[in-house]
Enzyme design. Structure first.
Site, PDB file in Angstrom:
ATOM      1  N   LYS A 178      -2.538   7.205   0.851  1.00 22.58           N
ATOM      2  CA  LYS A 178      -2.316   7.541   2.270  1.00 22.58           C
ATOM      3  C   LYS A 178      -1.227   8.596   2.303  1.00 22.58           C
ATOM      4  CE  LYS A 178      -2.128   4.887   6.103  1.00 22.58           C
ATOM      5  NZ  LYS A 178      -3.121   5.455   6.980  1.00 22.58           N
ATOM      6  N   ARG A 205       0.836  -1.215   0.000  1.00 17.35           N
ATOM      7  CA  ARG A 205       0.000   0.000   0.000  1.00 17.35           C
ATOM      8  C   ARG A 205       0.866   1.259   0.000  1.00 17.35           C
ATOM      9  NH1 ARG A 205      -4.538   0.607   4.570  1.00 17.35           N
ATOM     10  NH2 ARG A 205      -2.751   1.094   5.837  1.00 17.35           N
TER      11      ARG A 205
HETATM   12  N1  PXG Z   1      -9.187   4.944   6.949  1.00 16.00           N
HETATM   13  C1  PXG Z   1      -8.257   5.904   6.926  1.00 16.00           C
HETATM   14  C2  PXG Z   1      -8.567   7.213   6.312  1.00 16.00           C
HETATM   15  C3  PXG Z   1      -7.004   5.648   7.472  1.00 16.00           C
HETATM   16  O1  PXG Z   1      -6.064   6.590   7.428  1.00 16.00           O
HETATM   17  C4  PXG Z   1      -7.728   3.429   8.073  1.00 16.00           C
HETATM   18  C5  PXG Z   1      -8.948   3.742   7.498  1.00 16.00           C
HETATM   19  C6  PXG Z   1      -7.503   2.055   8.620  1.00 16.00           C
HETATM   20  O2  PXG Z   1      -6.594   1.337   7.836  1.00 16.00           O
HETATM   21  P1  PXG Z   1      -5.640   0.238   8.456  1.00 16.00           P
HETATM   22  O3  PXG Z   1      -4.816  -0.227   7.322  1.00 16.00           O
HETATM   23  O4  PXG Z   1      -4.812   0.886   9.537  1.00 16.00           O
HETATM   24  O5  PXG Z   1      -6.498  -0.818   9.000  1.00 16.00           O
HETATM   25  C7  PXG Z   1      -6.745   4.408   8.080  1.00 16.00           C
HETATM   26  C8  PXG Z   1      -5.441   4.101   8.714  1.00 16.00           C
HETATM   27  C9  PXG Z   1      -3.716   5.223  13.375  1.00 16.00           C
HETATM   28  C10 PXG Z   1      -3.792   5.945  12.164  1.00 16.00           C
HETATM   29  O6  PXG Z   1      -2.880   5.576  14.187  1.00 16.00           O
HETATM   30  C11 PXG Z   1      -4.155   5.234  11.070  1.00 16.00           C
HETATM   31  C12 PXG Z   1      -4.229   5.879   9.902  1.00 16.00           C
HETATM   32  C13 PXG Z   1      -3.979   7.225   9.842  1.00 16.00           C
HETATM   33  C14 PXG Z   1      -3.615   7.921  10.941  1.00 16.00           C
HETATM   34  C15 PXG Z   1      -3.506   7.283  12.136  1.00 16.00           C
HETATM   35  O7  PXG Z   1      -4.535   4.289  13.483  1.00 16.00           O
HETATM   36  N2  PXG Z   1      -4.561   5.228   8.779  1.00 16.00           N
END
Ligand code: PXG
Length: 290
Positions: A153, A50
């Site tokens: 991201k 990703r």
């Molecule tokens: N949606 C968004 C917009 C994200 O940024 C997720 C869903 C969950 O994805 P994952 O792959 O983590 O299951 C994210 C994840 C954190 C954190 O600390 C995570 C994200 C961004 C900022 C902080 O959990 N991204």
């Protein structure tokens, strides 16, 4: 704590980047948040894939191969004493465009910078994992594919941050973000799931949800547990009339939701499917072998 920056390790107070870094000046860069369960990085390949896809979409060249990057992440776990059995942790991997001048031209940045922080995270107090959180719909809409594709991201999380501010101002822990068409996309850093009549439902990625790694793992675990799953289009109506709701993310893991827009979800208590998935996910993550 030993922090990796461009090939060297630094102590926390020595780990600094240039004020000319375009990650800081423009949010020009990408990142990942990864979990360590039982001394191993959970879904390492999926996170690295990703990260490289996000970078590719920004024409950002990461100065390591995927294998080298994976090794850097694993080395960080080792060096920070988190590779033993029973160890857990959280990794933030960041790739910035690097140092340039004060104009936004990325071609002026000679080399992308790579930062890896290996530490811990506790997004919500433990008791909320038992009692559940409240979420509130916010006015900020999910980025659309024709502005900044939500699958990237990137280091620019301002729409999510505005959503978080709005949610907290209305007394909720998390913000529910709708897409341009008014359908549910996700929350500020988490994917959303609902349970209705025993079926586990989550928005399609085309609704603006990030392809969350935890989301994918929960779908896998649900199937193993014999729970029907459905990726579909969901509206606030579906949430308000759901039996259960929870959010997933590498930071939050699986957090139950008991109220949305001040309405009780189901009976307003953490539901049985959520409980079942939380414990199945824990087992799956702890025994995950790569
Ligand atoms: N949606 C968004 C917009 C994200 O940024 C997720 C869903 C969950 O994805 P994952 O792959 O983590 O299951 C994210 C994840 C954190 C954190 O600390 C995570 C994200 C961004 C900022 C902080 O959990 N991204």
């Amino acid at each position: 704590m030993k922090i990796f920056i461009d090939g060297s390790y630094f102590e926390k107070d020595q780990a600094v980047v240039s004020v000319f870094d375009h990650g800081l000046l423009y949010g020009d860069g990408v990142f990942e948040g990864l979990r360590i369960y039982n001394g191993r990085i959970f879904k390492l390949k999926e996170h690295v894939d990703r990260l490289y896809a996000s970078a590719k979409a920004l024409s950002l060249e990461i100065p390591y191969t995927r294998d080298e990057f994976s090794r850097i992440l694993n080395d960080g776990v080792e060096i920070n004493g988190k590779s033993g059995s029973g160890q857990s942790g959280y990794i933030r991997a960041v790739v910035t465009r690097g140092s340039g001048d004060l104009g936004l031209d990325p071609d002026k940045c000679v080399r992308a910078s790579v930062i890896v922080i290996t530490g811990d995270i506790q997004l919500y107090p433990e008791e909320l994992y038992r009692s559940g959180i409240s979420i509130a719909s916010v006015s900020v809409r999910r980025n659309s594919v024709d502005s900044l594709d939500p699958r990237i991201k990137s280091l620019n999380y301002l729409n999510n941050i505005l959503a978080k501010i709005e949610a907290k101002q209305s007394g909720a822990a998390e913000g529910l973000i709708l897409n341009r068409d008014g359908f549910i996309a996700e929350c500020t850093a988490d994917n959303i799931f609902i349970v209705k009549d025993g079926v586990l439902c989550t928005p399609l990625l085309t609704c603006g949800a990030l392809g969350g790694i935890t989301r994918g793992a929960v779908l896998e675990v649900a199937e193993q547990e014999g729970i029907s799953v459905l990726e579909t289009v969901l509206a606030q109506y579906d949430l308000y009339t759901a039996d259960e709701c929870f959010l997933t993310g590498s930071g939050a893991e699986i957090i139950p939701v008991v109220t949305a827009d001040r309405r009780a979800i189901g009976d307003g208590k953490v539901g049985p499917v959520t409980e079942k998935l939380r414990s199945a996910f824990k087992k799956y993550a702890e025994s995950y072998g790569g």
